[in-house]
Design a protein around this motif. Structure first.
Motif, PDB file in Angstrom:
ATOM      1  N   GLU A 106      49.811  38.169  37.744  1.00 17.31           N
ATOM      2  CA  GLU A 106      51.099  38.846  37.859  1.00 17.31           C
ATOM      3  C   GLU A 106      51.567  38.239  39.224  1.00 17.31           C
ATOM      4  O   GLU A 106      50.886  37.942  40.166  1.00 17.31           O
ATOM      5  N   ASN A 107      53.043  38.280  39.540  1.00 16.01           N
ATOM      6  CA  ASN A 107      53.422  37.922  40.799  1.00 16.01           C
ATOM      7  C   ASN A 107      52.966  38.348  42.073  1.00 16.01           C
ATOM      8  O   ASN A 107      52.855  37.653  42.919  1.00 16.01           O
ATOM      9  N   ASP A 108      52.656  39.795  41.949  1.00 17.64           N
ATOM     10  CA  ASP A 108      52.030  40.248  43.241  1.00 17.64           C
ATOM     11  C   ASP A 108      50.803  39.792  43.491  1.00 17.64           C
ATOM     12  O   ASP A 108      50.062  40.157  44.719  1.00 17.64           O
ATOM     13  N   GLN A 109      50.006  38.952  42.583  1.00 15.20           N
ATOM     14  CA  GLN A 109      48.863  38.372  43.005  1.00 15.20           C
ATOM     15  C   GLN A 109      48.867  36.963  43.648  1.00 15.20           C
ATOM     16  O   GLN A 109      47.681  36.396  44.080  1.00 15.20           O
ATOM     17  N   VAL A 110      50.027  36.532  43.758  1.00 19.28           N
ATOM     18  CA  VAL A 110      50.338  35.274  44.658  1.00 19.28           C
ATOM     19  C   VAL A 110      50.828  35.538  46.034  1.00 19.28           C
ATOM     20  O   VAL A 110      51.860  36.274  46.196  1.00 19.28           O
ATOM     21  N   GLN A 111      50.141  35.081  46.895  1.00 15.68           N
ATOM     22  CA  GLN A 111      50.668  35.129  48.296  1.00 15.68           C
ATOM     23  C   GLN A 111      50.942  33.924  48.831  1.00 15.68           C
ATOM     24  O   GLN A 111      51.149  32.790  47.987  1.00 15.68           O
ATOM     25  N   GLN A 112      51.416  33.547  50.204  1.00 10.36           N
ATOM     26  CA  GLN A 112      51.634  32.378  50.730  1.00 10.36           C
ATOM     27  C   GLN A 112      50.724  31.213  50.130  1.00 10.36           C
ATOM     28  O   GLN A 112      51.332  30.258  49.621  1.00 10.36           O
ATOM     29  N   ASP A 113      49.783  31.298  50.384  1.00  9.10           N
ATOM     30  CA  ASP A 113      48.846  30.020  50.218  1.00  9.10           C
ATOM     31  C   ASP A 113      47.448  30.488  49.312  1.00  9.10           C
ATOM     32  O   ASP A 113      46.331  29.479  49.357  1.00  9.10           O
ATOM     33  N   THR A 114      47.531  31.459  49.006  1.00  9.89           N
ATOM     34  CA  THR A 114      46.328  32.065  48.078  1.00  9.89           C
ATOM     35  C   THR A 114      46.835  32.843  46.755  1.00  9.89           C
ATOM     36  O   THR A 114      47.855  33.416  46.732  1.00  9.89           O
ATOM     37  N   ILE A 115      45.876  32.716  45.972  1.00  5.32           N
ATOM     38  CA  ILE A 115      46.104  33.749  44.425  1.00  5.32           C
ATOM     39  C   ILE A 115      44.805  34.321  44.178  1.00  5.32           C
ATOM     40  O   ILE A 115      43.581  33.694  44.434  1.00  5.32           O
ATOM     41  N   VAL A 116      45.090  35.567  43.888  1.00  7.82           N
ATOM     42  CA  VAL A 116      43.724  36.579  43.795  1.00  7.82           C
ATOM     43  C   VAL A 116      43.708  36.796  42.237  1.00  7.82           C
ATOM     44  O   VAL A 116      44.828  37.252  41.457  1.00  7.82           O
ATOM     45  N   ILE A 117      42.801  36.416  41.461  1.00 11.16           N
ATOM     46  CA  ILE A 117      42.373  36.714  40.166  1.00 11.16           C
ATOM     47  C   ILE A 117      41.549  38.069  39.807  1.00 11.16           C
ATOM     48  O   ILE A 117      40.590  38.118  40.510  1.00 11.16           O
ATOM     49  N   ILE A 118      42.160  38.823  39.137  1.00 13.40           N
ATOM     50  CA  ILE A 118      41.478  40.075  38.684  1.00 13.40           C
ATOM     51  C   ILE A 118      41.369  40.371  37.157  1.00 13.40           C
ATOM     52  O   ILE A 118      42.064  39.389  36.434  1.00 13.40           O
ATOM     53  N   GLY A 119      40.718  41.330  36.901  1.00 12.80           N
ATOM     54  CA  GLY A 119      40.564  41.682  35.480  1.00 12.80           C
ATOM     55  C   GLY A 119      39.407  40.858  34.521  1.00 12.80           C
ATOM     56  O   GLY A 119      38.433  40.490  35.461  1.00 12.80           O
ATOM     57  N   THR A 120      39.595  40.741  33.523  1.00 16.91           N
ATOM     58  CA  THR A 120      38.539  40.034  32.521  1.00 16.91           C
ATOM     59  C   THR A 120      38.421  38.775  32.869  1.00 16.91           C
ATOM     60  O   THR A 120      37.392  38.257  32.670  1.00 16.91           O
ATOM     61  N   ASP A 121      39.253  38.102  33.490  1.00 10.91           N
ATOM     62  CA  ASP A 121      39.163  36.670  34.054  1.00 10.91           C
ATOM     63  C   ASP A 121      38.190  36.310  35.013  1.00 10.91           C
ATOM     64  O   ASP A 121      37.606  35.417  35.172  1.00 10.91           O
ATOM     65  N   VAL A 122      37.760  37.450  35.671  1.00  9.09           N
ATOM     66  CA  VAL A 122      36.660  37.209  36.658  1.00  9.09           C
ATOM     67  C   VAL A 122      35.566  37.005  36.044  1.00  9.09           C
ATOM     68  O   VAL A 122      34.696  36.327  36.506  1.00  9.09           O
ATOM     69  N   ASN A 123      35.359  37.879  35.166  1.00  7.19           N
ATOM     70  CA  ASN A 123      34.124  37.676  34.386  1.00  7.19           C
ATOM     71  C   ASN A 123      33.967  36.159  33.770  1.00  7.19           C
ATOM     72  O   ASN A 123      32.819  35.753  33.562  1.00  7.19           O
ATOM     73  N   HIS A 124      34.999  35.957  33.040  1.00 12.86           N
ATOM     74  CA  HIS A 124      35.133  34.617  32.326  1.00 12.86           C
ATOM     75  C   HIS A 124      34.808  33.605  33.362  1.00 12.86           C
ATOM     76  O   HIS A 124      34.154  32.623  32.976  1.00 12.86           O
ATOM     77  N   ILE A 125      35.448  33.489  34.597  1.00 12.63           N
ATOM     78  CA  ILE A 125      35.303  32.286  35.407  1.00 12.63           C
ATOM     79  C   ILE A 125      33.805  32.219  35.998  1.00 12.63           C
ATOM     80  O   ILE A 125      33.307  31.185  35.980  1.00 12.63           O
ATOM     81  N   GLY A 126      33.277  33.523  36.296  1.00 15.76           N
ATOM     82  CA  GLY A 126      32.122  33.489  36.800  1.00 15.76           C
ATOM     83  C   GLY A 126      30.669  33.161  35.975  1.00 15.76           C
ATOM     84  O   GLY A 126      29.808  32.529  36.373  1.00 15.76           O
ATOM     85  N   ASN A 127      30.933  33.944  34.682  1.00 17.32           N
ATOM     86  CA  ASN A 127      29.597  34.245  34.055  1.00 17.32           C
ATOM     87  C   ASN A 127      29.801  33.446  32.711  1.00 17.32           C
ATOM     88  O   ASN A 127      28.763  33.087  32.042  1.00 17.32           O
ATOM     89  N   VAL A 128      31.040  33.222  32.243  1.00 15.52           N
ATOM     90  CA  VAL A 128      31.028  32.345  30.756  1.00 15.52           C
ATOM     91  C   VAL A 128      31.415  30.917  31.156  1.00 15.52           C
ATOM     92  O   VAL A 128      30.511  30.192  30.814  1.00 15.52           O
ATOM     93  N   LEU A 129      32.321  30.625  32.342  1.00 12.10           N
ATOM     94  CA  LEU A 129      32.600  29.377  32.520  1.00 12.10           C
ATOM     95  C   LEU A 129      31.316  28.626  33.631  1.00 12.10           C
ATOM     96  O   LEU A 129      31.412  27.526  33.776  1.00 12.10           O
ATOM     97  N   ARG A 130      31.020  29.781  34.410  1.00 10.46           N
ATOM     98  CA  ARG A 130      29.976  29.194  35.448  1.00 10.46           C
ATOM     99  C   ARG A 130      30.734  28.334  36.210  1.00 10.46           C
ATOM    100  O   ARG A 130      30.054  27.415  36.817  1.00 10.46           O
ATOM    101  N   MET A 131      31.852  28.492  36.679  1.00  6.71           N
ATOM    102  CA  MET A 131      32.612  27.867  37.796  1.00  6.71           C
ATOM    103  C   MET A 131      32.059  28.027  39.109  1.00  6.71           C
ATOM    104  O   MET A 131      31.570  29.148  39.425  1.00  6.71           O
ATOM    105  N   LYS A 132      32.313  27.121  39.936  1.00  6.65           N
ATOM    106  CA  LYS A 132      31.680  27.109  41.366  1.00  6.65           C
ATOM    107  C   LYS A 132      32.961  27.084  42.468  1.00  6.65           C
ATOM    108  O   LYS A 132      34.209  26.549  41.916  1.00  6.65           O
ATOM    109  N   SER A 133      32.941  27.519  43.499  1.00  6.33           N
ATOM    110  CA  SER A 133      33.757  27.116  44.539  1.00  6.33           C
ATOM    111  C   SER A 133      34.123  25.650  44.714  1.00  6.33           C
ATOM    112  O   SER A 133      33.076  24.872  44.594  1.00  6.33           O
ATOM    113  N   GLY A 134      35.270  25.445  44.828  1.00  5.10           N
ATOM    114  CA  GLY A 134      35.688  24.085  45.102  1.00  5.10           C
ATOM    115  C   GLY A 134      36.204  23.721  43.702  1.00  5.10           C
ATOM    116  O   GLY A 134      37.039  22.409  43.974  1.00  5.10           O
ATOM    117  N   GLU A 135      35.876  24.167  42.694  1.00  4.68           N
ATOM    118  CA  GLU A 135      36.447  23.504  41.252  1.00  4.68           C
ATOM    119  C   GLU A 135      37.975  23.866  41.401  1.00  4.68           C
ATOM    120  O   GLU A 135      38.247  24.877  41.540  1.00  4.68           O
TER     121      GLU A 135
END
Length: 246
Positions: free
Chosen positions: A7-36
């Motif tokens: 959503e628009n309110d999750q976008v700040q000047q130079d950062t974006i915050v992802i919340i909800g089910t995508d958090v688990n998908h990124i960290g535990n399903v896709l196993r993504m790491k910092s820097g990707e």
């Protein structure tokens, strides 16, 4: 590069915050790491190329590297009016139509539809269909998630189509692609376009007669061969992309 929506309110000047089910998908399903790197689109249609800064239990923080000014959306808003098909064909239709750039999908109860959905079944189906649209939008790097509407009647579909610039109605008894090519070539830049597809049994005589009563609705041919209902919509969208996409 994976695609996510915020959503628009999750976008700040130079950062974006992802919340909800995508958090688990990124960290535990896709196993993504910092820097990707990932691609993110907000609810206004703006897209960003980002890198992962930190993955936390309840949110993922991204750094914005650049804004994607070009985007991936089709130049025209195309609404697919799809006669309700049998079994799980609607899932395939939605998936491929979203990949091809459709703006919205409107299931239509027509005379020759075998499937009959009551309100409770329709709500469950639409929830499933919307999830498929979201998945297809992520896969195809769309900047927005097309909406799958609740099923409408034929009369309601005609009323909705009246608000569009023009509506294309592929019909098996039409012959010759020349008229189809000429019509598509004449579509203006700011047009909203409907694509009306019949179910497995095709349009009823009364339905196709009703089409002829509207100046902005046009029967067209998709070629010499008869296409299945799950093929006709994506075929028409592909022809529009070839003619109109830039």
């Amino acid at each position: 590069m994976y695609q996510f929506f915020v959503e628009n309110d999750q976008v700040q000047q130079d950062t974006i915050v992802i919340i909800g089910t995508d958090v688990n998908h990124i960290g535990n399903v896709l196993r993504m790491k910092s820097g990707e790197r990932v691609r993110v689109s907000d609810s206004s249609g703006m897209s960003y190329l980002c890198h992962i800064v930190e993955i936390m239990p309840d949110e993922v923080r991204l750094g914005i590297d650049e804004r994607d000014e070009l985007g991936t959306e089709f130049a025209h808003r195309v609404y697919l009016f799809q006669g309700l098909p049998k079994s799980d064909k609607m899932e395939l239709i939605i998936q491929k139509s979203v990949e091809l750039g459709v703006y919205a999908v409107i299931p239509v109860a027509m005379t020759n539809c075998v499937v009959k959905l009551d309100a409770k079944k329709a709500q469950a189906k639409v929830k499933r269909w919307q999830a498929i649209a979201e998945s297809a939008a992520k896969q195809s790097k769309r900047t927005m998630i097309p909406k799958v509407h609740m099923p409408v009647s034929w009369k309601e579909a005609l009323s909705m189509a009246q608000d569009l610039t023009l509506t294309l109605v592929p019909y098996e008894n039409e012959r010759g692609l020349t008229a189809t090519r000429n019509l598509m070539a004449s579509i203006p830049e700011d047009a909203t376009i409907g694509v009306m597809i019949g179910p497995e049994g095709g349009f009823a005589d009364a339905e196709i007669a009703a089409v002829d009563e509207y100046e902005q609705m046009h029967r067209i041919s998709l070629g010499r061969r008869i296409l299945r209902t799950e093929t006709a919509g994506p075929a028409t969208l592909s022809m529009l992309i070839y003619q109109l996409d830039i």
